[in-house]
Structure formats: C-alpha cells, structure tokens
Design a protein around this motif. Structure first.
Motif, PDB file in Angstrom:
ATOM      1  N   THR A  81      14.398  -5.072   9.582  1.00 59.11           N
ATOM      2  CA  THR A  81      14.237  -6.521   9.531  1.00 59.11           C
ATOM      3  C   THR A  81      12.870  -6.843  10.133  1.00 59.11           C
ATOM      4  O   THR A  81      12.097  -5.935  10.467  1.00 59.11           O
ATOM      5  CB  THR A  81      15.344  -7.241  10.315  1.00 59.11           C
ATOM      6  N   GLN A  82      12.594  -8.092  10.339  1.00 59.01           N
ATOM      7  CA  GLN A  82      11.319  -8.483  10.935  1.00 59.01           C
ATOM      8  C   GLN A  82      11.234  -8.123  12.421  1.00 59.01           C
ATOM      9  O   GLN A  82      10.151  -8.131  12.993  1.00 59.01           O
ATOM     10  CB  GLN A  82      11.097  -9.986  10.732  1.00 59.01           C
ATOM     11  N   THR A  83      12.362  -7.815  13.038  1.00 62.31           N
ATOM     12  CA  THR A  83      12.363  -7.498  14.476  1.00 62.31           C
ATOM     13  C   THR A  83      13.004  -6.162  14.817  1.00 62.31           C
ATOM     14  O   THR A  83      12.949  -5.727  15.966  1.00 62.31           O
ATOM     15  CB  THR A  83      13.107  -8.599  15.262  1.00 62.31           C
ATOM     16  N   VAL A  84      13.614  -5.495  13.843  1.00 66.16           N
ATOM     17  CA  VAL A  84      14.369  -4.268  14.111  1.00 66.16           C
ATOM     18  C   VAL A  84      13.830  -3.134  13.257  1.00 66.16           C
ATOM     19  O   VAL A  84      13.570  -3.308  12.065  1.00 66.16           O
ATOM     20  CB  VAL A  84      15.869  -4.473  13.813  1.00 66.16           C
ATOM     21  N   LYS A  85      13.670  -1.966  13.882  1.00 66.23           N
ATOM     22  CA  LYS A  85      13.227  -0.769  13.174  1.00 66.23           C
ATOM     23  C   LYS A  85      14.350   0.271  13.165  1.00 66.23           C
ATOM     24  O   LYS A  85      15.344   0.153  13.894  1.00 66.23           O
ATOM     25  CB  LYS A  85      11.979  -0.192  13.846  1.00 66.23           C
ATOM     26  N   VAL A  86      14.154   1.297  12.354  1.00 61.87           N
ATOM     27  CA  VAL A  86      15.161   2.357  12.258  1.00 61.87           C
ATOM     28  C   VAL A  86      15.422   2.974  13.629  1.00 61.87           C
ATOM     29  O   VAL A  86      16.574   3.226  14.008  1.00 61.87           O
ATOM     30  CB  VAL A  86      14.709   3.436  11.249  1.00 61.87           C
ATOM     31  N   LYS A  87      14.379   3.205  14.412  1.00 60.46           N
ATOM     32  CA  LYS A  87      14.552   3.832  15.721  1.00 60.46           C
ATOM     33  C   LYS A  87      15.367   2.973  16.678  1.00 60.46           C
ATOM     34  O   LYS A  87      15.970   3.504  17.624  1.00 60.46           O
ATOM     35  CB  LYS A  87      13.193   4.140  16.332  1.00 60.46           C
ATOM     36  N   ASP A  88      15.428   1.668  16.445  1.00 56.74           N
ATOM     37  CA  ASP A  88      16.198   0.783  17.314  1.00 56.74           C
ATOM     38  C   ASP A  88      17.699   0.939  17.110  1.00 56.74           C
ATOM     39  O   ASP A  88      18.489   0.770  18.046  1.00 56.74           O
ATOM     40  CB  ASP A  88      15.799  -0.675  17.079  1.00 56.74           C
ATOM     41  N   VAL A  89      18.120   1.241  15.882  1.00 54.75           N
ATOM     42  CA  VAL A  89      19.554   1.342  15.596  1.00 54.75           C
ATOM     43  C   VAL A  89      20.062   2.783  15.621  1.00 54.75           C
ATOM     44  O   VAL A  89      21.267   3.010  15.742  1.00 54.75           O
ATOM     45  CB  VAL A  89      19.894   0.695  14.226  1.00 54.75           C
ATOM     46  N   TRP A  90      19.158   3.750  15.517  1.00 56.90           N
ATOM     47  CA  TRP A  90      19.579   5.153  15.418  1.00 56.90           C
ATOM     48  C   TRP A  90      20.457   5.597  16.594  1.00 56.90           C
ATOM     49  O   TRP A  90      21.450   6.314  16.380  1.00 56.90           O
ATOM     50  CB  TRP A  90      18.364   6.054  15.256  1.00 56.90           C
ATOM     51  N   PRO A  91      20.180   5.193  17.829  1.00 60.23           N
ATOM     52  CA  PRO A  91      21.064   5.620  18.930  1.00 60.23           C
ATOM     53  C   PRO A  91      22.453   4.992  18.887  1.00 60.23           C
ATOM     54  O   PRO A  91      23.345   5.415  19.641  1.00 60.23           O
ATOM     55  CB  PRO A  91      20.312   5.147  20.184  1.00 60.23           C
ATOM     56  N   HIS A  92      22.657   4.012  18.019  1.00 62.21           N
ATOM     57  CA  HIS A  92      23.921   3.274  18.010  1.00 62.21           C
ATOM     58  C   HIS A  92      24.696   3.475  16.705  1.00 62.21           C
ATOM     59  O   HIS A  92      25.566   2.668  16.372  1.00 62.21           O
ATOM     60  CB  HIS A  92      23.642   1.781  18.212  1.00 62.21           C
ATOM     61  N   MET A  93      24.405   4.563  16.016  1.00 60.00           N
ATOM     62  CA  MET A  93      25.032   4.775  14.713  1.00 60.00           C
ATOM     63  C   MET A  93      26.544   4.933  14.833  1.00 60.00           C
ATOM     64  O   MET A  93      27.053   5.610  15.725  1.00 60.00           O
ATOM     65  CB  MET A  93      24.445   6.016  14.045  1.00 60.00           C
ATOM     66  N   LEU A  94      27.259   4.303  13.899  1.00 60.87           N
ATOM     67  CA  LEU A  94      28.706   4.461  13.795  1.00 60.87           C
ATOM     68  C   LEU A  94      29.070   5.607  12.863  1.00 60.87           C
ATOM     69  O   LEU A  94      30.224   6.019  12.791  1.00 60.87           O
ATOM     70  CB  LEU A  94      29.326   3.159  13.270  1.00 60.87           C
ATOM     71  N   GLY A  95      28.091   6.111  12.171  1.00 54.81           N
ATOM     72  CA  GLY A  95      28.292   7.221  11.242  1.00 54.81           C
ATOM     73  C   GLY A  95      27.087   7.350  10.338  1.00 54.81           C
ATOM     74  O   GLY A  95      26.401   6.363  10.072  1.00 54.81           O
ATOM     75  N   ALA A  96      26.805   8.566   9.903  1.00 53.49           N
ATOM     76  CA  ALA A  96      25.667   8.808   9.013  1.00 53.49           C
ATOM     77  C   ALA A  96      25.957  10.025   8.158  1.00 53.49           C
ATOM     78  O   ALA A  96      26.739  10.910   8.530  1.00 53.49           O
ATOM     79  CB  ALA A  96      24.384   9.010   9.813  1.00 53.49           C
ATOM     80  N   GLY A  97      25.328  10.068   7.014  1.00 58.41           N
ATOM     81  CA  GLY A  97      25.472  11.201   6.114  1.00 58.41           C
ATOM     82  C   GLY A  97      24.234  11.352   5.257  1.00 58.41           C
ATOM     83  O   GLY A  97      23.429  10.427   5.147  1.00 58.41           O
ATOM     84  N   MET A  98      24.091  12.515   4.665  1.00 55.42           N
ATOM     85  CA  MET A  98      22.898  12.786   3.869  1.00 55.42           C
ATOM     86  C   MET A  98      23.294  13.567   2.626  1.00 55.42           C
ATOM     87  O   MET A  98      24.137  14.474   2.679  1.00 55.42           O
ATOM     88  CB  MET A  98      21.889  13.569   4.708  1.00 55.42           C
ATOM     89  N   THR A  99      22.686  13.219   1.509  1.00 52.74           N
ATOM     90  CA  THR A  99      23.035  13.844   0.250  1.00 52.74           C
ATOM     91  C   THR A  99      21.869  13.730  -0.715  1.00 52.74           C
ATOM     92  O   THR A  99      20.949  12.933  -0.506  1.00 52.74           O
ATOM     93  CB  THR A  99      24.278  13.146  -0.361  1.00 52.74           C
ATOM     94  N   ASN A 100      21.891  14.528  -1.765  1.00 54.35           N
ATOM     95  CA  ASN A 100      20.997  14.281  -2.880  1.00 54.35           C
ATOM     96  C   ASN A 100      21.589  13.154  -3.724  1.00 54.35           C
ATOM     97  O   ASN A 100      22.806  13.043  -3.876  1.00 54.35           O
ATOM     98  CB  ASN A 100      20.825  15.541  -3.733  1.00 54.35           C
ATOM     99  N   LEU A 101      20.740  12.330  -4.279  1.00 55.12           N
ATOM    100  CA  LEU A 101      21.171  11.117  -4.965  1.00 55.12           C
ATOM    101  C   LEU A 101      21.196  11.362  -6.473  1.00 55.12           C
ATOM    102  O   LEU A 101      20.168  11.330  -7.145  1.00 55.12           O
ATOM    103  CB  LEU A 101      20.224   9.966  -4.616  1.00 55.12           C
ATOM    104  N   GLU A 102      22.395  11.600  -6.993  1.00 56.17           N
ATOM    105  CA  GLU A 102      22.538  11.963  -8.400  1.00 56.17           C
ATOM    106  C   GLU A 102      22.405  10.748  -9.322  1.00 56.17           C
ATOM    107  O   GLU A 102      22.754   9.634  -8.949  1.00 56.17           O
ATOM    108  CB  GLU A 102      23.896  12.625  -8.642  1.00 56.17           C
TER     109      GLU A 102
END
Length: 440
Positions: A266-287
């Motif tokens: 957002t205009q005030t929030v970056k990825v590094k700001d929310v990364w410590p507070h993740m409720l869950g994450a996953g990674m995949t190739n995007l078919e």
C-alpha cells in the motif's frame, strides 16, 4: 446397472462443494471424497468472487453469508516497485455499475465453511474425509473409486474436482492410454508455468476493499484486503517456461520473500512490514492452460483439474463454478429422461461432450478469462517493451480502462450461467443484462 443414479465427487474444496449443492438441488444422489483430514481448515489464500458467481450462491441461499465475511473491492492503485503510484483505476466501480456488485475478496477457508455448513444436515454424511484417491475402475454400468484406506465406492459417474494436480485427471489418462496406447492425449502435466508465485495471508494492515498491484521488470504483486485479513501474491518470472511440478522449501519461500521485501503493498506498508506477521504462506509454479480432454467414459473433470489461469483478475474459482453449472444443467436433463432416469454411457457421453464444448466455446468466458489473466500478469511483470508500454501508459487513462471493462471484461462476465432448475429473483442488476437470465 445401478438402481439409482449416483455421483462421486473427488475433492471437497470450493468447486467440489459447489457441485454438492448443485446436485442436491437437482435431486441427484452424491458423495464427496476428500483426501484431507478435514473439510474446513484455516489454510489457503483468498478467493475473488464476481457477481455472476454470486447469482449462483443466491440460488443456494448463501449470498448473505458470503457477503457478510467478504470485502468488496472498491479501490485500485498501481505502483512501481519504488512506491510510485502511477494509476488510480476505476475497474471495480465499473464492474459494480455494470453488474450490480463489485468483486469480493474472501478467505478461501471461510468460503469452504459456508458452502459446507449450507448443505442440508441430511447430506453431511455424504461428505467423507481421509479418502485419498488411488485408483478408478470404470466399466459399462458404473465407476468404482478405490481409496488409500482400502475403501471402495460405487457410482454412476465420477466428477474430478481435485485441483491442478488432479489425481483423477492422471488416472483418467492412464485408462485412456491403456485402452489405446496410440491415441492422442494430454501429457501428465498439461499446463505450462511461466511464473512462480509466493502467496500469503496476514492481519489486514489497511481498510477493507483495496485491490492494488505493484509492477516491475520480471516481478509483480497483487495485494487484496478484506475485513480481517489481507493477502499478497508475489510473482516472479521463471528463467524459462516449464511443465514440471516444483516443490518449494521453506528456504525457497524465505529467499523470494526477501527479494520482495522492499516492494510496497500500500502507500504506507511494504512486504517486509507484514512478513513477520504471516498467518500462512506457500509457493508454487503458476500453471496456465486448458486441457484438451475433459472426460472419458463415466469420468469428467471440472475446475483447475481441466483449466488453470494465473491469479491476476481472480477468475479461477468463478470458472470452476461455471463448470458445475453447465455440467449439472446438462446432467439433470439427462437424469430426468424416461424410462429409467439412469442415463446409459451413450447419453452420458453426449452430456460430457456438450459440457466441454460449451465451456470451451465463445458462449462462455473460459478461454477469454485464461487469456486475460495471463495478459494482465505479463503486463504487470513488464515481460517485454510492449507489455511495459501497455501497462504503464496506454491502459492508465480512466477512459481507456472504462472501455476495457465495458468491452472486454463485462461482456465476458455477463455470459455467466445459473442453474436452470432453481427459480430465484435476480439480485445482481446493473446496466448490463445477463445473457442467461434467472428463472424467476
């Protein structure tokens, strides 16, 4: 021949449970086999639900429940990776004007819970967990499903709603090639990935209803906010397109997250700001892609098992719902045919052929949705100079965006179908009429 017509649904996700509702209303017996230990798990990313899908949910009497937990998207910004805002779009406003409601972002687990709880109590015993599919035996008069726990289930047809890495699709392929090794068929992995995707959920750091995108060379972000949580989708271009399935480790996830750490959400929030507070994450190739073969004998595929698109635009779940609607409309007509009300394999082949042909035709939005989602991903990741110019400059004026919505997006949305056998009052009314009106 089975005395009564019965459907086996493989997969208890959003599309599989949508099928359960549609079959219940059609008066068709069914059973859902889910490989996980629970139907509702607080996992997964978000789903974006469009007004044509809400028409179907209204038929299931689930519209209010879904809207009560979702966030209607109402504000769109486009950023560069250094935080520069170069566009404030009006796409959500135009969709609301055209169709009576804007798209809504929801937690996937909440959608599943509402679909599950919304089924009549008498059908809950038909939804089974810990039923991992291992084999299918299809014969002239029925289909047998064998699970990892040794149990076997008998039905008239099997609907594979088990996702992009569908076991149903792979077993169907094995059956097809066993019958005729020389026949042309889809490869084991029928979809191609050009991007890898890191997705995650976290407590919402902004007001509900924001749908933002961040653009850079070879990378892009989609950010969505709901009432309680928000989600990001971080895209990175792969070195080359691949059909291989990739399993990513926690280290892979952490490495890619750090690459995006300084990118804005957002205009005030970056990825590094929310990364410590993740409720869950996953990674995949995007078919991406549409499978060539959707059925064989008494087996038929729906949702991501037979077509896959990038998560830009959020059309995946909506197209799975449309699969179910087209299939169940055809199926109910066949089941109601006298004298036995138990269609034979010839009739079922006609049903499945009509379903696949319709969904792949211009009468539905599937082909356009796959193309448009891929186009937006490539525009946002500036895949080449043409995509860069189109995204950064040519598509940003509000008049151009309004034309794009009115002439490209909305004409596809208005093709959305509803179940012919559930009469309901139309609740999604906008400037554009629906091609397939509700049976009131």
């Amino acid at each position: 021949m089975e005395k009564t017509f019965k459907v086996i649904i493989i997969g208890g996700g959003p599309v599989g449970l949508t099928a359960a509702h549609a079959l219940h209303h059609a008066g068709i017996d069914f059973i859902v086999l889910e490989g996980r230990s629970a139907i509702v798990e607080d996992k997964g990313a978000s789903l974006v639900v469009y007004p044509h899908t809400f028409r179907v949910m209204h038929q299931f009497d689930l519209l209010e429940a879904l809207l009560s937990v979702g966030g209607e998207l109402n504000h769109h910004l486009s950023f560069t990776s250094d935080g520069h805002v170069f566009n404030e779009g009006a796409r959500y406003e135009r969709i609301r004007e055209n169709h009576g409601h804007g798209p809504v972002v929801l937690h996937r687990a909440e959608v599943i819970e509402i679909l599950y709880k919304g089924l009549p109590a008498t059908t809950k015993s038909n939804i089974l967990t810990n039923k991992k599919l291992v084999d299918i035996v299809s014969h002239k008069n029925g289909v047998d499903v064998i699970c990892a726990d040794g149990s076997t289930y008998h039905g008239s047809i099997l609907i594979g709603a088990d996702g992009v890495h569908s076991k149903t699709r792979n077993l169907m392929r094995d059956i097809a090639l066993d019958e005729d090794p020389s026949r042309a068929w889809d490869p084991v992995q029928p979809f191609t990935s050009s991007y890898q995707l890191l997705y995650g959920a976290f407590p919402a750091p902004s007001s509900s209803g924001q749908g933002y995108d961040v653009q850079a060379k070879g990378k892009a972000i989609m950010y969505l906010s709901g009432p309680k949580r928000a989600w990001f989708f971080l895209y990175k271009k792969l070195p080359r397109p691949t059909t291989e399935r990739r399993q990513y480790s926690e280290d892979d996830i952490e490495t890619l997250a750090q690459e995006f750490a300084g990118f804005p959400l957002t205009q005030t929030v970056k990825v590094k700001d929310v990364w410590p507070h993740m409720l869950g994450a996953g990674m995949t190739n995007l078919e991406e892609g549409i499978a060539q073969h959707w059925y064989l004998g008494r087996i038929v595929l729906v949702g991501d098992a037979c077509h896959k698109m990038t998560t830009h635009l959020g059309h995946g779940f909506n197209n799975g719902v449309q699969d179910i609607i087209v299939l169940c409309n055809e199926l109910r007509r066949a089941v109601q045919m006298p004298p036995s009300k138990n269609p034979d394999i010839s009739t079922l082949t006609e049903v499945f052929e009509a379903y696949e042909k319709t969904r792949k035709s211009r009468a539905c939005s599937l082909v356009a949705d796959v193309a448009n989602a891929g186009l937006e991903t490539r525009m946002h990741a500036w895949e080449n100079i043409c995509y860069y110019g189109l995204s950064r400059y040519l598509s940003t004026p509000r008049c151009v965006e309004s034309v794009a919505v009115n002439w490209l997006i909305s004409p596809e949305l208005r093709k959305g179908r509803v179940l012919e056998y559930i009469p309901m009052e139309e609740v999604m009314r906008g400037r554009m009429s629906w091609v397939y009106p509700m049976n009131e």
